[in-house]
Design a protein around this motif. Structure first.
Motif, mmCIF file in Angstrom:
data_model
loop_
_atom_site.group_PDB
_atom_site.id
_atom_site.type_symbol
_atom_site.label_atom_id
_atom_site.label_comp_id
_atom_site.label_asym_id
_atom_site.label_seq_id
_atom_site.Cartn_x
_atom_site.Cartn_y
_atom_site.Cartn_z
ATOM 1 N N VAL A 165 0.869 -1.252 -0.008
ATOM 2 C CA VAL A 165 0.192 -0.069 0.113
ATOM 3 C C VAL A 165 0.933 1.149 0.035
ATOM 4 N N GLY A 166 0.374 2.207 -0.661
ATOM 5 C CA GLY A 166 1.442 3.424 -0.718
ATOM 6 C C GLY A 166 0.551 4.581 -1.152
ATOM 7 N N ALA A 167 1.501 5.475 -1.884
ATOM 8 C CA ALA A 167 0.951 6.931 -2.185
ATOM 9 C C ALA A 167 -0.195 6.742 -3.293
ATOM 10 N N GLY A 168 -1.235 7.964 -3.022
ATOM 11 C CA GLY A 168 -2.335 8.172 -4.019
ATOM 12 C C GLY A 168 -3.483 7.204 -3.663
ATOM 13 N N GLY A 169 -3.476 6.513 -2.471
ATOM 14 C CA GLY A 169 -4.443 5.296 -1.964
ATOM 15 C C GLY A 169 -4.040 3.943 -2.741
ATOM 16 N N VAL A 170 -2.919 3.908 -3.350
ATOM 17 C CA VAL A 170 -2.676 2.778 -4.215
ATOM 18 C C VAL A 170 -2.631 1.310 -3.295
ATOM 19 N N ILE A 171 -3.331 0.476 -3.785
ATOM 20 C CA ILE A 171 -3.066 -0.963 -3.283
ATOM 21 C C ILE A 171 -2.626 -1.730 -4.485
ATOM 22 N N ALA A 172 -1.301 -2.310 -4.570
ATOM 23 C CA ALA A 172 -0.682 -3.077 -5.258
ATOM 24 C C ALA A 172 -0.418 -4.394 -5.021
ATOM 25 N N ARG A 173 -0.640 -5.364 -5.907
ATOM 26 C CA ARG A 173 -0.181 -6.841 -5.665
ATOM 27 C C ARG A 173 0.549 -7.414 -6.833
ATOM 28 N N LEU A 174 1.458 -8.170 -6.562
ATOM 29 C CA LEU A 174 2.501 -8.937 -7.308
ATOM 30 C C LEU A 174 1.712 -9.733 -8.173
ATOM 31 N N GLU A 175 1.780 -9.531 -9.392
ATOM 32 C CA GLU A 175 1.307 -10.635 -10.538
ATOM 33 C C GLU A 175 2.258 -11.146 -11.353
ATOM 34 N N GLY A 176 2.811 -12.268 -11.486
ATOM 35 C CA GLY A 176 4.000 -12.531 -12.053
ATOM 36 C C GLY A 176 5.224 -11.765 -11.715
ATOM 37 N N ASP A 177 5.644 -11.055 -12.501
ATOM 38 C CA ASP A 177 6.822 -10.185 -12.306
ATOM 39 C C ASP A 177 6.638 -8.837 -11.952
ATOM 40 N N SER A 178 5.426 -8.464 -12.124
ATOM 41 C CA SER A 178 4.846 -7.049 -12.244
ATOM 42 C C SER A 178 4.167 -6.681 -10.995
ATOM 43 N N TRP A 179 4.184 -5.531 -10.303
ATOM 44 C CA TRP A 179 3.254 -4.915 -9.253
ATOM 45 C C TRP A 179 2.237 -4.251 -10.080
ATOM 46 N N ARG A 180 0.971 -4.643 -9.787
ATOM 47 C CA ARG A 180 -0.330 -3.987 -10.544
ATOM 48 C C ARG A 180 -1.414 -3.534 -9.211
ATOM 49 N N ALA A 181 -2.004 -2.614 -9.968
ATOM 50 C CA ALA A 181 -2.881 -1.975 -8.783
ATOM 51 C C ALA A 181 -4.083 -2.819 -8.437
ATOM 52 N N VAL A 182 -4.716 -2.928 -7.517
ATOM 53 C CA VAL A 182 -5.942 -3.705 -7.073
ATOM 54 C C VAL A 182 -7.132 -2.691 -7.094
ATOM 55 N N PRO A 183 -7.929 -3.205 -8.058
ATOM 56 C CA PRO A 183 -9.310 -2.062 -7.741
ATOM 57 C C PRO A 183 -10.079 -2.185 -6.742
#
Length: 292
Positions: A235-253
């Motif tokens: 979790v971080g800036a701008g209210g972002v929740i991120a999840r590792l999917e494969g080799d990339s961190w992507r936003a969780v809507p």
């Protein structure tokens, strides 16, 4: 005046800033900038408010069956039982400004912070042994990977390791690009992730001896990293929740996203949901079921 009185009766206040969070499967505990602990026994549906006084909890961890351990910027280490109750504090002489806390597998407490100091206590804060690396460098994260091995990370790419349960600490190979570590997460002795400035994320598969950059499609700085349902989240800036999917961190809507600094996040075991926290009294359970 009636509005002020009603606000005071709430467990979570508008001026609360959540900046430390930990959960042990039974309770979720949140430390705020204003010296209050918020505890939930029903996975974030309701909260109990416990004022600690003139303090500001900056980091918190679960210490096995012992309960919770936290640090503040006022030279104290705090502890509570496994229900998040009965908080008490002890003085902490070093590091002068603590930045991160963890527990080893034997229940020992460890604190890192400014001036490259690592402090460990095997007797719940009564006495401390300190390791001073002699550098004007902040150590910002620490984690024990098993009974013997631990790793601490900091600014300018600093990596410090122990292979004897914290009896000695030695500098390891630096992270590339004078990396400044905001948060780190190891899922095993070999594999881990560290987040830094401007949304950077590094990945290691050899216990921190070498690192490679991972894509962070959110481009947001991740302030906290944690595991949920076997996957790394941040979790971080701008209210972002991120999840590792494969080799990339992507936003969780998620529903009604809040574009604010998220200072804490914790897994809700057995649910496709996590708890997030930030300024303005923000404490919410958020579904992680949706995929992009």
């Amino acid at each position: 005046m009636s509005g002020i009185a009603a606000e005071r009766e709430r467990s979570v206040h508008r001026y609360d800033i959540s900046q430390a969070m930990a959960a042990n499967g039974k309770v979720i505990v949140v430390g705020t900038q204003s010296g209050v602990v918020l505890t939930s026994e029903d996975q974030g549906k309701s909260w109990k408010r416990t004022p600690l006084g003139d303090t500001s909890l900056v980091d918190m961890t679960v210490c096995g069956d012992q309960g919770f351990v936290a640090i503040d910027h006022y030279h104290k280490v705090w502890s509570a039982d496994a229900e998040g109750k009965n908080w008490k504090s002890l003085p902490l002489e070093m590091p002068r400004t603590p930045l991160a806390v963890t527990c080893d597998k034997q229940g020992g407490w460890w604190v890192v912070g400014v001036n490259s100091v690592i402090a460990g206590s095997a007797d719940q804060g009564k006495t401390w042994k300190t390791t001073d690396l002699g550098e004007d460098t902040q150590i910002t994260t620490i984690q024990f990977l098993d009974e013997k091995n631990g790793i601490a990370l900091g600014e300018f790419g600093l990596t410090v390791m122990t292979d004897d349960g914290g009896a000695t600490w030695k500098k390891g190979p630096k992270m590339p690009g004078e990396f400044y570590a905001y948060a780190a997460l190891f899922s095993s002795r070999s594999e881990g992730w560290v987040s830094g400035l401007a949304g950077q994320v590094l990945h290691t598969t050899d216990g921190g001896k070498s690192w490679v950059k991972q894509a962070n499609t959110t481009q947001a700085t991740l302030n906290r990293l944690f595991m949920h349902e076997g996957q790394p989240f941040g979790v971080g800036a701008g209210g972002v929740i991120a999840r590792l999917e494969g080799d990339s961190w992507r936003a969780v809507p998620y529903t009604d996203p809040v574009p604010v600094f998220l200072g804490g996040g914790a897994s809700l075991p057995g649910q496709s949901a996590i708890v997030i926290g930030g300024p303005g009294g923000l404490l919410r359970a958020v579904s992680t079921h949706a995929k992009q």
